[in-house]
Design an enzyme around this catalytic site. Structure first.
Site, mmCIF file in Angstrom:
data_model
loop_
_atom_site.group_PDB
_atom_site.id
_atom_site.type_symbol
_atom_site.label_atom_id
_atom_site.label_comp_id
_atom_site.label_asym_id
_atom_site.label_seq_id
_atom_site.Cartn_x
_atom_site.Cartn_y
_atom_site.Cartn_z
ATOM 1 N N SER A 135 0.792 -1.234 0.000
ATOM 2 C CA SER A 135 0.000 0.000 0.000
ATOM 3 C C SER A 135 0.826 1.287 0.000
ATOM 4 O O SER A 135 0.268 2.366 -0.196
ATOM 5 C CB SER A 135 -0.964 0.006 1.180
ATOM 6 O OG SER A 135 -2.049 -0.849 0.884
ATOM 7 N N LYS B 123 0.261 3.634 -2.854
ATOM 8 C CA LYS B 123 -0.776 4.662 -2.873
ATOM 9 C C LYS B 123 -0.210 6.075 -2.731
ATOM 10 O O LYS B 123 -0.844 7.047 -3.145
ATOM 11 C CB LYS B 123 -1.824 4.376 -1.806
ATOM 12 C CG LYS B 123 -2.648 3.122 -2.122
ATOM 13 C CD LYS B 123 -3.615 2.791 -1.002
ATOM 14 C CE LYS B 123 -4.507 1.633 -1.366
ATOM 15 N NZ LYS B 123 -3.917 0.338 -1.110
ATOM 16 N N SER C 280 -6.658 3.367 3.102
ATOM 17 C CA SER C 280 -5.871 2.528 2.190
ATOM 18 C C SER C 280 -6.806 1.800 1.232
ATOM 19 O O SER C 280 -6.697 0.600 1.000
ATOM 20 C CB SER C 280 -4.985 1.539 2.953
ATOM 21 O OG SER C 280 -4.051 0.966 2.079
#
Length: 176
Positions: free
Chosen positions: A22, A25, A77
């Site tokens: 993640s 991101k 997330s």
């Protein structure tokens, strides 16, 4: 590392290439912030709503601003928010732009395969991620402001569904 001085305080395996999940991101948020209008309204596709993981709880047909999608992306997330943003830009072009930006920044050991971090082919090093974080800190501090937000409430247009995004990052409440 100290963001202000760039001094490394602790390092270990800084050049080791690993899947970054993640953390992907952060680059997605950067590309969206650089290339898209924060107030643009984006419709959630059925494909995006069906993305693995439901932290954003987005539903096909609802419309949210890019700003609100960035809150879902960085606070929850949200894989579905990442997919919505990438699709709006043009998914293949978005990933190309993420990889191009990594090279421009000098992140020479970084590669992106998707916008959410679901792919194990999203790889980087601690050294490269430090470059990204410094760039965001200097040029797009609003991204970090979002990541420190505790709760964000928004009503999607078309469906009027109320979304309450929560930040589960234990450092989010730290004012530093």
């Amino acid at each position: 590392a100290d963001e202000e001085t760039g001094k490394i305080l602790l390092e270990k395996n800084k050049k080791q290439v690993v899947p970054i999940a993640s953390l992907t991101k952060l680059m997605a948020a950067l590309i969206a912030s650089e290339s898209m209008k924060l107030d643009s309204k984006i419709t959630v596709s059925a494909n995006a709503a069906g993305t693995y993981g439901d932290s954003g709880h987005l539903e096909a047909g609802e419309r949210l601003t890019l700003s609100n999608l960035l809150h879902a992306l960085l606070m929850e997330s949200s894989n579905d928010a990442a997919q919505v943003i990438a699709e709006e830009y043009g998914e293949k072009d978005f990933i190309t732009q993420m990889n191009r930006k990594a090279k421009v920044l000098g992140m020479n050991h970084t590669r992106f395969d998707d916008a959410s971090g679901l792919s194990a082919q999203n790889i980087s090093t601690a050294e490269d991620l430090f470059i990204l974080i410094n760039h965001i800190h200097t040029n797009y501090p609003a991204i970090f402001d979002i990541s420190k937000t505790q709760t964000w409430t928004v009503s999607a247009t078309k469906t009027n569904k109320l979304h309450v995004f929560h930040n589960y990052n234990m450092f989010a409440a730290d004012p530093r």
